[in-house]
Design a protein around this motif. Structure first.
Motif, PDB file in Angstrom:
ATOM      1  N   GLY A   1      30.571  59.120 -43.406  1.00 49.47           N
ATOM      2  CA  GLY A   1      30.259  57.700 -43.452  1.00 49.47           C
ATOM      3  C   GLY A   1      31.202  56.972 -44.388  1.00 49.47           C
ATOM      4  O   GLY A   1      32.177  57.533 -44.887  1.00 49.47           O
ATOM      5  N   THR A   2      30.895  55.728 -44.623  1.00 51.02           N
ATOM      6  CA  THR A   2      31.681  54.905 -45.533  1.00 51.02           C
ATOM      7  C   THR A   2      30.865  54.667 -46.787  1.00 51.02           C
ATOM      8  O   THR A   2      29.697  54.268 -46.716  1.00 51.02           O
ATOM      9  CB  THR A   2      32.059  53.560 -44.861  1.00 51.02           C
ATOM     10  N   TRP A   3      31.497  54.915 -47.923  1.00 50.54           N
ATOM     11  CA  TRP A   3      30.856  54.808 -49.234  1.00 50.54           C
ATOM     12  C   TRP A   3      31.657  53.828 -50.082  1.00 50.54           C
ATOM     13  O   TRP A   3      32.855  53.969 -50.224  1.00 50.54           O
ATOM     14  CB  TRP A   3      30.824  56.172 -49.910  1.00 50.54           C
ATOM     15  N   LYS A   4      30.993  52.823 -50.649  1.00 47.37           N
ATOM     16  CA  LYS A   4      31.667  51.799 -51.466  1.00 47.37           C
ATOM     17  C   LYS A   4      31.022  51.736 -52.848  1.00 47.37           C
ATOM     18  O   LYS A   4      29.814  51.879 -52.993  1.00 47.37           O
ATOM     19  CB  LYS A   4      31.552  50.417 -50.818  1.00 47.37           C
ATOM     20  N   SER A   5      31.877  51.470 -53.847  1.00 41.88           N
ATOM     21  CA  SER A   5      31.361  51.289 -55.209  1.00 41.88           C
ATOM     22  C   SER A   5      31.270  49.800 -55.522  1.00 41.88           C
ATOM     23  O   SER A   5      31.761  48.949 -54.771  1.00 41.88           O
ATOM     24  CB  SER A   5      32.282  51.961 -56.230  1.00 41.88           C
ATOM     25  N   GLN A   6      30.719  49.486 -56.670  1.00 41.95           N
ATOM     26  CA  GLN A   6      30.635  48.089 -57.114  1.00 41.95           C
ATOM     27  C   GLN A   6      32.010  47.528 -57.448  1.00 41.95           C
ATOM     28  O   GLN A   6      32.192  46.326 -57.572  1.00 41.95           O
ATOM     29  CB  GLN A   6      29.707  47.967 -58.316  1.00 41.95           C
ATOM     30  N   TYR A   7      33.012  48.407 -57.588  1.00 42.63           N
ATOM     31  CA  TYR A   7      34.373  47.978 -57.917  1.00 42.63           C
ATOM     32  C   TYR A   7      35.242  47.813 -56.672  1.00 42.63           C
ATOM     33  O   TYR A   7      36.443  47.647 -56.768  1.00 42.63           O
ATOM     34  CB  TYR A   7      35.015  48.970 -58.885  1.00 42.63           C
ATOM     35  N   ASN A   8      34.630  47.898 -55.506  1.00 40.91           N
ATOM     36  CA  ASN A   8      35.269  47.683 -54.215  1.00 40.91           C
ATOM     37  C   ASN A   8      36.199  48.827 -53.782  1.00 40.91           C
ATOM     38  O   ASN A   8      37.005  48.649 -52.889  1.00 40.91           O
ATOM     39  CB  ASN A   8      36.014  46.344 -54.168  1.00 40.91           C
ATOM     40  N   ASP A   9      36.144  49.965 -54.435  1.00 42.77           N
ATOM     41  CA  ASP A   9      36.860  51.122 -53.911  1.00 42.77           C
ATOM     42  C   ASP A   9      35.881  51.926 -53.074  1.00 42.77           C
ATOM     43  O   ASP A   9      34.673  51.686 -53.134  1.00 42.77           O
ATOM     44  CB  ASP A   9      37.498  51.966 -55.026  1.00 42.77           C
TER      45      ASP A   9
ATOM     46  N   TYR B   1      40.628  57.338 -48.847  1.00 47.05           N
ATOM     47  CA  TYR B   1      40.219  56.707 -50.094  1.00 47.05           C
ATOM     48  C   TYR B   1      40.891  55.344 -50.183  1.00 47.05           C
ATOM     49  O   TYR B   1      42.109  55.242 -50.149  1.00 47.05           O
ATOM     50  CB  TYR B   1      40.594  57.554 -51.306  1.00 47.05           C
ATOM     51  N   ASP B   2      40.087  54.303 -50.267  1.00 46.79           N
ATOM     52  CA  ASP B   2      40.573  52.931 -50.437  1.00 46.79           C
ATOM     53  C   ASP B   2      40.319  52.575 -51.896  1.00 46.79           C
ATOM     54  O   ASP B   2      39.172  52.510 -52.335  1.00 46.79           O
ATOM     55  CB  ASP B   2      39.815  52.001 -49.498  1.00 46.79           C
ATOM     56  N   ASP B   3      41.391  52.370 -52.632  1.00 43.15           N
ATOM     57  CA  ASP B   3      41.252  52.114 -54.065  1.00 43.15           C
ATOM     58  C   ASP B   3      40.929  50.660 -54.400  1.00 43.15           C
ATOM     59  O   ASP B   3      40.948  50.261 -55.554  1.00 43.15           O
ATOM     60  CB  ASP B   3      42.504  52.555 -54.816  1.00 43.15           C
ATOM     61  N   GLY B   4      40.640  49.853 -53.400  1.00 40.78           N
ATOM     62  CA  GLY B   4      40.276  48.470 -53.641  1.00 40.78           C
ATOM     63  C   GLY B   4      41.469  47.545 -53.778  1.00 40.78           C
ATOM     64  O   GLY B   4      41.349  46.447 -54.307  1.00 40.78           O
ATOM     65  N   GLY B   5      42.630  47.993 -53.330  1.00 34.84           N
ATOM     66  CA  GLY B   5      43.802  47.128 -53.325  1.00 34.84           C
ATOM     67  C   GLY B   5      44.794  47.353 -54.453  1.00 34.84           C
ATOM     68  O   GLY B   5      45.704  46.557 -54.646  1.00 34.84           O
ATOM     69  N   TYR B   6      44.678  48.442 -55.192  1.00 33.52           N
ATOM     70  CA  TYR B   6      45.593  48.710 -56.307  1.00 33.52           C
ATOM     71  C   TYR B   6      46.827  49.526 -55.906  1.00 33.52           C
ATOM     72  O   TYR B   6      47.695  49.780 -56.723  1.00 33.52           O
ATOM     73  CB  TYR B   6      44.856  49.420 -57.445  1.00 33.52           C
ATOM     74  N   GLY B   7      46.884  49.976 -54.676  1.00 38.69           N
ATOM     75  CA  GLY B   7      48.055  50.701 -54.187  1.00 38.69           C
ATOM     76  C   GLY B   7      48.031  52.203 -54.382  1.00 38.69           C
ATOM     77  O   GLY B   7      49.051  52.871 -54.254  1.00 38.69           O
ATOM     78  N   PHE B   8      46.861  52.763 -54.694  1.00 33.29           N
ATOM     79  CA  PHE B   8      46.760  54.206 -54.904  1.00 33.29           C
ATOM     80  C   PHE B   8      45.848  54.885 -53.883  1.00 33.29           C
ATOM     81  O   PHE B   8      45.384  55.993 -54.100  1.00 33.29           O
ATOM     82  CB  PHE B   8      46.255  54.513 -56.322  1.00 33.29           C
TER      83      PHE B   8
END
Length: 155
Positions: free
Chosen positions: A52-60, A71-78
């Protein structure tokens, strides 16, 4: 009379030779099949458990399916995408396109949230050259996975 004994002896030798070539299936093969079946069941169970898809409060977040983890780091490029090599009750072992192995640890899973951590240790390895090395190196006991994030399942 001599021909009769000789033909019986020859027939017995042929029978023994045939039996030695056909034989029974060794018990080790049956045991190996059970081990493989249990491994396949375990892999399917854990993949289904945390898919499934799992999201944190920090948008990663992590998107996990039966064959890969994104892994989507929330837009930081990692961020990254890797293929699942193996999965257990604590770890997801991953391999990238360069045949480097990584690990993600997960714990405290329920239907709504899970804690995830990428393998990291100050001064530690960032990847491994084999699955065995990843399983040996990237462990909680070796000081990796010190910081877990809490992720909510997206429905």
């Amino acid at each position: 009379m001599k021909n009769f004994k000789l033909s019986h002896l020859f027939a017995a030798a042929v029978l023994v030779a045939c039996l030695s070539f056909t034989g029974c299936k060794p018990a080790e093969d049956a045991t190996a099949q059970v081990v493989v079946a249990n491994y396949v069941y375990q892999q399917t169970y854990y993949k289904t458990l945390i898919s499934g898809t799992w999201k944190s409060q920090y948008n990663d977040g992590y998107t996990i399916n039966t064959s890969s983890v994104v892994y989507d780091d929330g837009g930081y490029g990692f961020g990254w995408t890797r293929t699942i090599a193996e999965i257990s009750d604590k770890y997801i072992y991953l391999v990238d396109t360069n045949n480097k192995y990584y690990a993600v640890s997960y714990k405290d899973w329920d239907a709504f949230s899970c804690k995830f951590a990428n393998a990291y240790k100050a001064g530690g390895k960032t990847s491994a050259d084999s699955l065995l090395e990843a399983k040996t190196e990237f462990t909680i006991e070796n000081g990796y996975f010190g910081l877990y994030g809490t992720y909510s399942k997206q429905y």
